[in-house]
Structures are given as structure tokens and as C-alpha cells.
Scaffold this motif. Structure first.
Motif, PDB file in Angstrom:
ATOM      1  N   ASN A 119       0.829  -1.205   0.000  1.00  0.00           N
ATOM      2  CA  ASN A 119       0.000   0.000   0.000  1.00  0.00           C
ATOM      3  C   ASN A 119       0.864   1.256   0.000  1.00  0.00           C
ATOM      4  O   ASN A 119       0.537   2.264  -0.634  1.00  0.00           O
ATOM      5  CB  ASN A 119      -0.901  -0.011   1.246  1.00  0.00           C
ATOM      6  N   ILE A 120       2.001   1.183   0.697  1.00  0.00           N
ATOM      7  CA  ILE A 120       2.904   2.328   0.785  1.00  0.00           C
ATOM      8  C   ILE A 120       3.469   2.674  -0.588  1.00  0.00           C
ATOM      9  O   ILE A 120       3.628   3.853  -0.930  1.00  0.00           O
ATOM     10  CB  ILE A 120       4.036   2.041   1.788  1.00  0.00           C
ATOM     11  N   PHE A 121       3.776   1.648  -1.408  1.00  0.00           N
ATOM     12  CA  PHE A 121       4.252   1.890  -2.773  1.00  0.00           C
ATOM     13  C   PHE A 121       3.291   2.828  -3.509  1.00  0.00           C
ATOM     14  O   PHE A 121       3.703   3.798  -4.144  1.00  0.00           O
ATOM     15  CB  PHE A 121       4.340   0.565  -3.546  1.00  0.00           C
ATOM     16  N   VAL A 122       1.997   2.510  -3.417  1.00  0.00           N
ATOM     17  CA  VAL A 122       0.983   3.276  -4.148  1.00  0.00           C
ATOM     18  C   VAL A 122       0.824   4.672  -3.553  1.00  0.00           C
ATOM     19  O   VAL A 122       0.688   5.660  -4.289  1.00  0.00           O
ATOM     20  CB  VAL A 122      -0.374   2.528  -4.132  1.00  0.00           C
ATOM     21  N   GLU A 192       4.677   1.301 -12.068  1.00  0.00           N
ATOM     22  CA  GLU A 192       3.323   1.822 -11.871  1.00  0.00           C
ATOM     23  C   GLU A 192       3.337   3.336 -12.065  1.00  0.00           C
ATOM     24  O   GLU A 192       4.242   4.031 -11.612  1.00  0.00           O
ATOM     25  CB  GLU A 192       2.813   1.481 -10.466  1.00  0.00           C
ATOM     26  N   GLU A 193       2.307   3.828 -12.730  1.00  0.00           N
ATOM     27  CA  GLU A 193       2.191   5.267 -12.977  1.00  0.00           C
ATOM     28  C   GLU A 193       0.785   5.729 -12.646  1.00  0.00           C
ATOM     29  O   GLU A 193      -0.185   4.978 -12.779  1.00  0.00           O
ATOM     30  CB  GLU A 193       2.516   5.600 -14.438  1.00  0.00           C
ATOM     31  N   ILE A 194       0.668   6.972 -12.193  1.00  0.00           N
ATOM     32  CA  ILE A 194      -0.634   7.565 -11.879  1.00  0.00           C
ATOM     33  C   ILE A 194      -0.763   8.870 -12.644  1.00  0.00           C
ATOM     34  O   ILE A 194       0.104   9.747 -12.547  1.00  0.00           O
ATOM     35  CB  ILE A 194      -0.776   7.817 -10.373  1.00  0.00           C
ATOM     36  N   ASP A 195      -1.833   8.986 -13.415  1.00  0.00           N
ATOM     37  CA  ASP A 195      -2.104  10.193 -14.183  1.00  0.00           C
ATOM     38  C   ASP A 195      -3.107  11.039 -13.402  1.00  0.00           C
ATOM     39  O   ASP A 195      -4.294  10.690 -13.332  1.00  0.00           O
ATOM     40  CB  ASP A 195      -2.682   9.819 -15.557  1.00  0.00           C
ATOM     41  N   PRO A 196      -2.659  12.160 -12.806  1.00  0.00           N
ATOM     42  CA  PRO A 196      -3.550  12.973 -11.969  1.00  0.00           C
ATOM     43  C   PRO A 196      -4.779  13.496 -12.717  1.00  0.00           C
ATOM     44  O   PRO A 196      -5.862  13.613 -12.138  1.00  0.00           O
ATOM     45  CB  PRO A 196      -2.655  14.129 -11.513  1.00  0.00           C
ATOM     46  N   ILE A 240      -6.528   7.979  -1.639  1.00  0.00           N
ATOM     47  CA  ILE A 240      -5.900   7.125  -0.624  1.00  0.00           C
ATOM     48  C   ILE A 240      -6.940   6.166  -0.039  1.00  0.00           C
ATOM     49  O   ILE A 240      -6.669   4.972   0.161  1.00  0.00           O
ATOM     50  CB  ILE A 240      -5.275   7.968   0.505  1.00  0.00           C
ATOM     51  N   GLU A 241      -8.150   6.683   0.230  1.00  0.00           N
ATOM     52  CA  GLU A 241      -9.229   5.831   0.759  1.00  0.00           C
ATOM     53  C   GLU A 241      -9.615   4.766  -0.275  1.00  0.00           C
ATOM     54  O   GLU A 241      -9.850   3.604   0.068  1.00  0.00           O
ATOM     55  CB  GLU A 241     -10.462   6.684   1.097  1.00  0.00           C
ATOM     56  N   PHE A 242      -9.696   5.178  -1.517  1.00  0.00           N
ATOM     57  CA  PHE A 242     -10.047   4.263  -2.605  1.00  0.00           C
ATOM     58  C   PHE A 242      -8.981   3.167  -2.738  1.00  0.00           C
ATOM     59  O   PHE A 242      -9.297   1.995  -2.957  1.00  0.00           O
ATOM     60  CB  PHE A 242     -10.170   5.059  -3.911  1.00  0.00           C
ATOM     61  N   THR A 243      -7.724   3.568  -2.576  1.00  0.00           N
ATOM     62  CA  THR A 243      -6.616   2.614  -2.633  1.00  0.00           C
ATOM     63  C   THR A 243      -6.718   1.590  -1.510  1.00  0.00           C
ATOM     64  O   THR A 243      -6.532   0.390  -1.723  1.00  0.00           O
ATOM     65  CB  THR A 243      -5.266   3.354  -2.531  1.00  0.00           C
ATOM     66  N   ASP A 244      -7.031   2.074  -0.301  1.00  0.00           N
ATOM     67  CA  ASP A 244      -7.167   1.157   0.830  1.00  0.00           C
ATOM     68  C   ASP A 244      -8.331   0.194   0.622  1.00  0.00           C
ATOM     69  O   ASP A 244      -8.251  -0.971   1.016  1.00  0.00           O
ATOM     70  CB  ASP A 244      -7.385   1.943   2.127  1.00  0.00           C
ATOM     71  N   ILE A 286      13.213   4.596   1.420  1.00  0.00           N
ATOM     72  CA  ILE A 286      14.089   3.439   1.176  1.00  0.00           C
ATOM     73  C   ILE A 286      13.330   2.216   0.658  1.00  0.00           C
ATOM     74  O   ILE A 286      13.909   1.152   0.508  1.00  0.00           O
ATOM     75  CB  ILE A 286      14.835   3.042   2.474  1.00  0.00           C
ATOM     76  N   ILE A 287      12.052   2.383   0.372  1.00  0.00           N
ATOM     77  CA  ILE A 287      11.227   1.230   0.016  1.00  0.00           C
ATOM     78  C   ILE A 287      11.689   0.565  -1.281  1.00  0.00           C
ATOM     79  O   ILE A 287      11.503  -0.638  -1.485  1.00  0.00           O
ATOM     80  CB  ILE A 287       9.741   1.646  -0.073  1.00  0.00           C
TER      81      ILE A 287
END
Length: 361
Positions: A119-122, A192-196, A240-244, A286-287
Motif C-alpha cells: 500500500n505504501i508503494f501506491v 506503476e504510474e498515476i495520471d492525476p 488514498i481511501e479508494f486505494t485502501d 528506502i522502500i
């Protein structure tokens, strides 16, 4: 009022006290959290989780109000605990039950805590893609965790009710986890990529709500010309909520493979979630060093899925919660150890970046 309700309400009050302490006393200003602060908070939360383990091993029977061998047997049967009572010996039977309850809790906690790393990665990608200032990370994660607690509560008890009524759902969960584990393994090296601009949440918000086009400090809402608008920071919170929510689809079935007691699932889940914020600040920088962690998480999900699919055969073979804990710790430990032992070659990493840049062009 039943023992379960009293136990649950007390736990929820305690968790909200910890969150209030974090927001009000430990972090009065929205400045950047140091590595030292994150480390201390992580240590504190882990100690709380371990303290709850010892509480369950001593007083876990009070959760369901067990005061007789008959009541103990009913609870064991209902939640399918791998415990055999000792005829005529309530005290020893309760000791065995409490020991198993604590073991189920700590195993579920480790599973959820490990999956939180993915989850932290995202979350790192989301913050980076939207250009969120580091001083606002804490605020978004705090309210995100609060929302996650509410969602997990709903998911867990609905899931428990479904499992109790339809036992075949365990096979559905198991198959889904095996599929997810295999998919994670094959896509482990994909960037992984996120397009705002084209994120579904952003498109939905722009279509149905008033959205301001710039950050305004740490505010989620702002009034412009008398019109209340969402800020991009609130959109990040929703994402973030949607990701969780998406990760809960993996993690909650995974813990149900360890225990069928919804209260133990909830306790282990929530302790892992409240540790997510501090773990984020501890690992965010450091992930990427843990190059084999994705492989480990894929193996973990696959193992848990297979355990759910083959649970009848494993029970006959005497496969216990202790064995599950050993396998889970071994998988996670091996993935971390190999990541540190065989770090990614800088030339290889640079080559990957150049390939990605060529694809963009």
C-alpha cells in the motif's frame, strides 16, 4: 450488553485515543516528520500490538464471555479454532484457547502489516503524482487511516457473516488470492504510474462537484467567491481511501485464512492500519531498496490462497496456526534478506529508467 460489544467498544475508544494523541499532542504542527519521529512512533505502535497479544493470551476468553466448558466448546465450534478442550478442566482448556487466540491475532497482524507495505508503494506514487507537499503528508494519512478503520469494520463483519452462512465463500477467497499472488509476481517489474488528470476519482469529482485547481495549504475545502470547493488535497485523500478499499479486498480474506473470529480479524487489522502512517514515513525513502519484497508478497498471497483452498486437507495433516506463522515469517524474512544481500545494480536501474524515458518519447 454482551462481552463482545463491551470489548469492541473499549478497543475502538482506545484506538481513537491513540489517534487523537497522535494528531493533538505528538503532531501539533503540520511540518515534515523526521525519520526519528517515525521510528519512535512505529516502535510505540508495534509495542501496543504486542501488548494486545499478551492481553489476549491472558484474558482472551473474556471477549466471548467464556465461563464454562460448554460455552468454550460453542465458541471453538463457531469460529473453527483448532483447539481441543480438556474434559473436566476449564482452567487448562481456557489457557489453550487463549494461547491459540493470541497466536491467531499475531499471525493476522503480521499478514496485514506485510501487505500494508505494498500500500505504501501506491501512496508514495499518489503523493508524487499530485505534487503534495511533505508537510501535508501527515494530515492526509491521518484522516485516511480514520476512514480505513470505518471501512474495515464494515468489510470484516460482513465478510464474517457471509463465511458463517456460506462456507464455500472461503474457496472463492482462496482462488482470488492465488490469482492475485500470481498476477503480482508477473507484474512485479512493471513501473506503476498515476495520471492525476485522468484518474477516475478526479474525473468523477470534476464532473459532479466544485473543485479548486490549486492546493491551499493543508485545507481540504476552500471558499472562493462564496462557493465552497474541494481542494486537490481532498482529492488525494479520497484516492488514498479508494486505494485502501482495493487493498482491503486482498488483506481481509487473507486474515480470514488465519482465523474465522471477526473480532480477532478486526483487532489485528486495525493495529496494522494505525501503524501504516508511521511506517510510511519510515520506509518511503528506502522502500525501493527491497527489490524482492513484491516477490515475497506474491508468495505470501499465493500461500494464503492455497491454504484456504486446501484447508480441509491441511487440517487432517495437523497444519496449525503455528505452522502458518512460521511460513509467513520465513517468506517475509527471506524476501527482505535477499533484497539486502543482492541489491539492485545501479547500472541496471539506470538502464530501466532510460528504457522508460524512451517509451514516453
Amino acid at each position: 450488553m454482551s462481552n463482545e460489544i463491551i470489548f469492541l467498544l473499549s478497543f475502538v475508544v482506545f484506538i481513537f485515543f491513540i489517534l487523537a494523541l497522535d494528531l493533538g499532542l505528538l503532531h501539533k504542527k503540520s511540518d515534515k516528520i523526521s525519520l526519528k519521529q517515525a521510528g519512535l512512533m512505529s516502535f510505540f505502535v508495534v509495542c501496543l500490538a504486542l501488548g494486545f497479544y499478551f492481553l489476549l493470551t491472558s484474558y482472551g476468553h473474556l471477549l466471548h464471555g467464556i465461563d464454562s466448558l460448554e460455552k468454550l466448546q460453542n465458541v471453538i465450534t463457531k469460529h473453527r479454532h483448532p483447539v481441543k478442550i480438556i474434559p473436566g478442566d476449564l482452567e487448562s482448556s481456557i489457557a489453550l484457547y487463549n494461547q491459540n487466540l493470541g497466536l491467531e491475532y499475531i499471525t493476522g497482524y503480521l499478514v496485514e502489516y506485510a501487505l500494508s507495505v505494498d500500500n505504501i508503494f501506491v501512496i508514495v506514487l499518489v503523493f508524487s503524482a499530485f505534487g503534495v507537499a511533505q508537510r501535508n503528508y501527515h494530515r492526509v494519512l491521518f484522516w485516511g487511516i480514520l476512514g480505513a478503520i470505518i471501512m474495515r469494520f464494515i468489510f470484516i463483519f460482513i465478510g464474517a457473516a457471509l463465511i458463517a452462512k456460506f462456507s464455500w465463500i472461503m474457496y472463492v477467497f482462496g482462488g482470488f488470492l492465488v490469482f492475485t499472488g500470481i498476477k503480482m509476481f508477473w507484474s512485479r517489474n512493471e513501473e506503476e504510474e498515476i495520471d492525476p488528470q485522468n484518474h477516475p476519482v478526479v474525473r468523477f469529482a470534476n464532473k459532479y462537484f466544485k473543485v479548486h485547481n490549486a492546493f491551499v495549504g493543508n485545507k481540504f475545502f476552500v471558499k472562493i467567491d462564496g462557493i465552497k470547493k474541494m481542494t486537490p488535497l481532498f482529492l488525494v485523500l479520497i484516492i488514498i481511501e479508494f486505494t485502501d478499499l482495493i487493498f482491503a479486498v486482498d488483506s481481509i480474506p487473507a486474515i480470514f485464512s488465519v482465523t474465522k473470529d471477526p473480532y480477532i480479524v478486526f483487532f489485528s487489522n486495525i493495529f496494522a492500519i494505525i501503524g501504516l502512517r508511521s511506517m510510511f514515513f519510515l520506509l518511503a525513502g528506502i522502500i525501493d531498496k527491497f527489490r524482492f519484497l513484491k516477490v515475497g508478497l506474491a508468495a505470501l498471497l499465493t500461500f494464503i490462497g492455497l491454504k484456504m483452498l486446501l484447508h480441509h486437507y491441511l487440517d487432517d495433516l495437523g497444519f496449525t496456526t503455528t505452522h502458518s506463522l512460521i511460513v509467513i515469517v520465513s517468506i517475509l524474512g527471506l524476501s527482505i534478506f535477499t533484497s539486502l544481500l543482492f541489491p539492485e545494480d545501479k547500472k541496471e536501474k539506470k538502464h530501466k529508467i532510460e528504457i522508460n524515458e524512451d517509451n514516453v518519447e
